[in-house]
Design a protein around this motif. Structure first.
Motif, PDB file in Angstrom:
ATOM      1  N   UNK A  76       0.834  -1.194   0.000  1.00  0.00           N
ATOM      2  CA  UNK A  76       0.000   0.000   0.000  1.00  0.00           C
ATOM      3  C   UNK A  76       0.875   1.253   0.000  1.00  0.00           C
ATOM      4  N   UNK A  77       0.449   2.268  -0.725  1.00  0.00           N
ATOM      5  CA  UNK A  77       1.190   3.522  -0.774  1.00  0.00           C
ATOM      6  C   UNK A  77       1.512   4.009   0.635  1.00  0.00           C
ATOM      7  N   UNK A  78       2.766   4.375   0.863  1.00  0.00           N
ATOM      8  CA  UNK A  78       3.280   4.899   2.132  1.00  0.00           C
ATOM      9  C   UNK A  78       3.488   3.833   3.203  1.00  0.00           C
ATOM     10  N   UNK A  79       3.143   2.585   2.953  1.00  0.00           N
ATOM     11  CA  UNK A  79       3.289   1.589   4.008  1.00  0.00           C
ATOM     12  C   UNK A  79       4.762   1.309   4.292  1.00  0.00           C
ATOM     13  N   UNK A  80       5.157   1.546   5.523  1.00  0.00           N
ATOM     14  CA  UNK A  80       6.502   1.262   6.022  1.00  0.00           C
ATOM     15  C   UNK A  80       7.596   1.836   5.114  1.00  0.00           C
ATOM     16  N   UNK A  81       7.371   3.094   4.710  1.00  0.00           N
ATOM     17  CA  UNK A  81       8.385   3.788   3.917  1.00  0.00           C
ATOM     18  C   UNK A  81       9.491   4.391   4.763  1.00  0.00           C
ATOM     19  N   UNK A  82       9.251   4.484   6.086  1.00  0.00           N
ATOM     20  CA  UNK A  82      10.224   5.062   7.007  1.00  0.00           C
ATOM     21  C   UNK A  82      10.537   4.054   8.109  1.00  0.00           C
TER      22      UNK A  82
ATOM     23  N   UNK B  83       4.164  18.765   0.477  1.00  0.00           N
ATOM     24  CA  UNK B  83       4.603  20.140   0.659  1.00  0.00           C
ATOM     25  C   UNK B  83       3.951  21.009  -0.413  1.00  0.00           C
ATOM     26  N   UNK B  84       4.083  22.321  -0.259  1.00  0.00           N
ATOM     27  CA  UNK B  84       3.527  23.246  -1.250  1.00  0.00           C
ATOM     28  C   UNK B  84       4.149  23.016  -2.620  1.00  0.00           C
ATOM     29  N   UNK B  85       5.380  22.527  -2.630  1.00  0.00           N
ATOM     30  CA  UNK B  85       6.075  22.289  -3.897  1.00  0.00           C
ATOM     31  C   UNK B  85       5.783  20.911  -4.476  1.00  0.00           C
ATOM     32  N   UNK B  86       4.937  20.141  -3.799  1.00  0.00           N
ATOM     33  CA  UNK B  86       4.596  18.817  -4.321  1.00  0.00           C
ATOM     34  C   UNK B  86       5.466  17.700  -3.823  1.00  0.00           C
ATOM     35  N   UNK B  87       6.364  17.986  -2.898  1.00  0.00           N
ATOM     36  CA  UNK B  87       7.183  16.938  -2.305  1.00  0.00           C
ATOM     37  C   UNK B  87       6.429  16.211  -1.202  1.00  0.00           C
ATOM     38  N   UNK B  88       7.102  15.283  -0.553  1.00  0.00           N
ATOM     39  CA  UNK B  88       6.498  14.487   0.496  1.00  0.00           C
ATOM     40  C   UNK B  88       6.784  15.104   1.857  1.00  0.00           C
ATOM     41  N   UNK B  89       5.756  15.199   2.693  1.00  0.00           N
ATOM     42  CA  UNK B  89       5.939  15.707   4.057  1.00  0.00           C
ATOM     43  C   UNK B  89       5.414  14.679   5.044  1.00  0.00           C
TER      44      UNK B  89
ATOM     45  N   UNK C  62       1.799  11.882  22.377  1.00  0.00           N
ATOM     46  CA  UNK C  62       1.251  12.555  23.557  1.00  0.00           C
ATOM     47  C   UNK C  62       2.310  13.400  24.272  1.00  0.00           C
ATOM     48  N   UNK C  63       1.923  14.628  24.625  1.00  0.00           N
ATOM     49  CA  UNK C  63       2.807  15.492  25.382  1.00  0.00           C
ATOM     50  C   UNK C  63       3.903  16.158  24.599  1.00  0.00           C
ATOM     51  N   UNK C  64       3.841  16.090  23.273  1.00  0.00           N
ATOM     52  CA  UNK C  64       4.877  16.696  22.435  1.00  0.00           C
ATOM     53  C   UNK C  64       4.249  17.630  21.407  1.00  0.00           C
ATOM     54  N   UNK C  65       5.074  18.489  20.843  1.00  0.00           N
ATOM     55  CA  UNK C  65       4.678  19.315  19.707  1.00  0.00           C
ATOM     56  C   UNK C  65       4.884  18.511  18.436  1.00  0.00           C
ATOM     57  N   UNK C  66       3.940  18.608  17.525  1.00  0.00           N
ATOM     58  CA  UNK C  66       4.049  17.849  16.274  1.00  0.00           C
ATOM     59  C   UNK C  66       5.311  18.238  15.513  1.00  0.00           C
ATOM     60  N   UNK C  67       5.899  17.256  14.871  1.00  0.00           N
ATOM     61  CA  UNK C  67       7.082  17.468  14.040  1.00  0.00           C
ATOM     62  C   UNK C  67       6.692  17.333  12.579  1.00  0.00           C
ATOM     63  N   UNK C  68       7.121  18.268  11.759  1.00  0.00           N
ATOM     64  CA  UNK C  68       6.871  18.220  10.322  1.00  0.00           C
ATOM     65  C   UNK C  68       8.211  18.059   9.606  1.00  0.00           C
ATOM     66  N   UNK C  69       8.319  17.026   8.802  1.00  0.00           N
ATOM     67  CA  UNK C  69       9.565  16.716   8.105  1.00  0.00           C
ATOM     68  C   UNK C  69       9.324  16.774   6.608  1.00  0.00           C
ATOM     69  N   UNK C  70      10.001  17.700   5.923  1.00  0.00           N
ATOM     70  CA  UNK C  70       9.988  17.698   4.464  1.00  0.00           C
ATOM     71  C   UNK C  70      10.959  16.603   4.014  1.00  0.00           C
ATOM     72  N   UNK C  71      10.418  15.576   3.411  1.00  0.00           N
ATOM     73  CA  UNK C  71      11.164  14.337   3.211  1.00  0.00           C
ATOM     74  C   UNK C  71      12.281  14.506   2.191  1.00  0.00           C
ATOM     75  N   UNK C  72      13.453  14.063   2.592  1.00  0.00           N
ATOM     76  CA  UNK C  72      14.650  14.099   1.751  1.00  0.00           C
ATOM     77  C   UNK C  72      14.758  12.788   0.967  1.00  0.00           C
ATOM     78  N   UNK C  73      14.821  12.893  -0.353  1.00  0.00           N
ATOM     79  CA  UNK C  73      14.913  11.707  -1.204  1.00  0.00           C
ATOM     80  C   UNK C  73      16.224  11.642  -1.987  1.00  0.00           C
ATOM     81  N   UNK C  74      17.007  12.703  -1.953  1.00  0.00           N
ATOM     82  CA  UNK C  74      18.218  12.747  -2.770  1.00  0.00           C
ATOM     83  C   UNK C  74      19.498  12.653  -1.953  1.00  0.00           C
ATOM     84  N   UNK C  75      19.363  12.579  -0.630  1.00  0.00           N
ATOM     85  CA  UNK C  75      20.541  12.563   0.214  1.00  0.00           C
ATOM     86  C   UNK C  75      21.339  11.275   0.108  1.00  0.00           C
ATOM     87  N   UNK C  76      22.459  11.279   0.808  1.00  0.00           N
ATOM     88  CA  UNK C  76      23.351  10.116   0.812  1.00  0.00           C
ATOM     89  C   UNK C  76      22.644   8.895   1.383  1.00  0.00           C
TER      90      UNK C  76
END
Length: 278
Positions: free
Chosen positions: A30-36, A64-70, A76-90
């Motif tokens: 399924x799309x996005x299943x266990x991609x991270x 993302x606004x540019x069409x990338x993956x976020x 619980x008890x934390x501020x949400x984290x937003x990650x603009x997904x890196x696909x070209x890194x090492x």
């Protein structure tokens, strides 16, 4: 005829589920299943076997606004984290249950957030787009960071049979979430474990081939809402009637994707081939 009653994917291996009414089935599931995957600083994958608190992390994949993956992570008890997904890194080497794979590190902010939530130094990796992992089983296939084959299917009849056995032992029934399936099927009421014998499935536009039975581990002992281990069940009861000759106990079945396509809750599940020719 049986039908799909739940569709579920898990964007981050070991973390909370995302339920959906429809999804695209791709060659790796399924799309996005266990991609991270969450890993130690040395690259060893974290799972609920040793890090049950992963279950309280709720991921969401968007754009993302540019069409990338976020990726958004909440706990619980934390501020949400937003990650603009890196696909070209090492690409870096990672270890998933002893299997050497590769991942793209998603940066220090994700590492700090996960380390704080889990109480252990951690980093986040994304499976590379060129992922070429090959899975084994009767029908070979590919997957991202799933333990083995990409699609885990379980029927309600199978769970109801287990819960009847638990009740007979004075134990509480367990929810489907304990077993983290991708596809839940209803309609095989006359026979629990019918998924064990299904060799070729057609659901929506997709076609799935049986790979293997799902061998269960300590993840089934984790209460998914709280991220805490909840005792010996279901493994204790499964050991009385679902022992595998190869070791361990089995519950549910794994499938590989033979033909990608779209599927939805309510779709009929056509069994085009059974193991005994029925």
């Amino acid at each position: 005829m049986a039908e799909v009653v739940e569709l579920v994917y898990y964007p981050v291996k070991g973390c909370a589920a995302v339920s959906t009414s429809s999804a695209v089935m791709r060659p790796a599931g399924l799309t996005h299943d266990r991609g991270f995957m969450v890993v130690s600083p040395e690259g060893v994958g974290r799972t609920q076997r040793r890090d049950p608190k992963l279950a309280v992390i709720r991921p969401e994949v968007g754009e993302t606004a540019a069409g990338g993956e976020r990726l958004t992570l909440r706990a619980p008890g934390t501020t949400a984290l937003h990650v603009d997904v890196e696909l070209t890194g090492e690409r870096r080497e990672v270890d998933m249950l002893g299997r050497p794979l590769r991942g793209i590190d998603q940066g220090q902010d994700a590492a700090d957030w996960l380390s704080d939530v889990l109480g252990a130094p951690s980093r986040l990796v994304r499976v590379p787009p060129e992922n070429g992992r090959v899975t084994d089983g009767l029908t070979p296939g590919t997957s991202r960071y799933a333990d083995s084959s990409p699609v885990h299917l379980l029927s309600r009849a199978t769970l109801e049979h287990l819960n009847a056995r638990l009740a007979a032992r004075g134990a509480e029934p367990l929810p489907m979430t304990r077993f983290r399936p991708n596809i839940v099927v209803d309609g095989w009421d006359a026979e629990p474990h019918a998924e064990d014998r299904a060799r070729l499935l057609r659901i929506g536009d997709a076609e799935l081939g049986f790979a293997k039975l799902a061998v269960r581990c300590a993840v089934t002992l984790v209460e998914q809402g709280s991220g805490s281990k909840a005792g010996p069940e279901p493994l204790r009861t499964l050991a009385t009637y679902r022992r595998s000759p190869e070791g361990g106990v089995t519950f549910g079945a794994k499938f590989s994707v033979l033909r990608p396509g779209t599927l939805a809750v309510g779709d009929k599940v056509e069994v085009a081939a059974w193991s005994d020719g029925a």
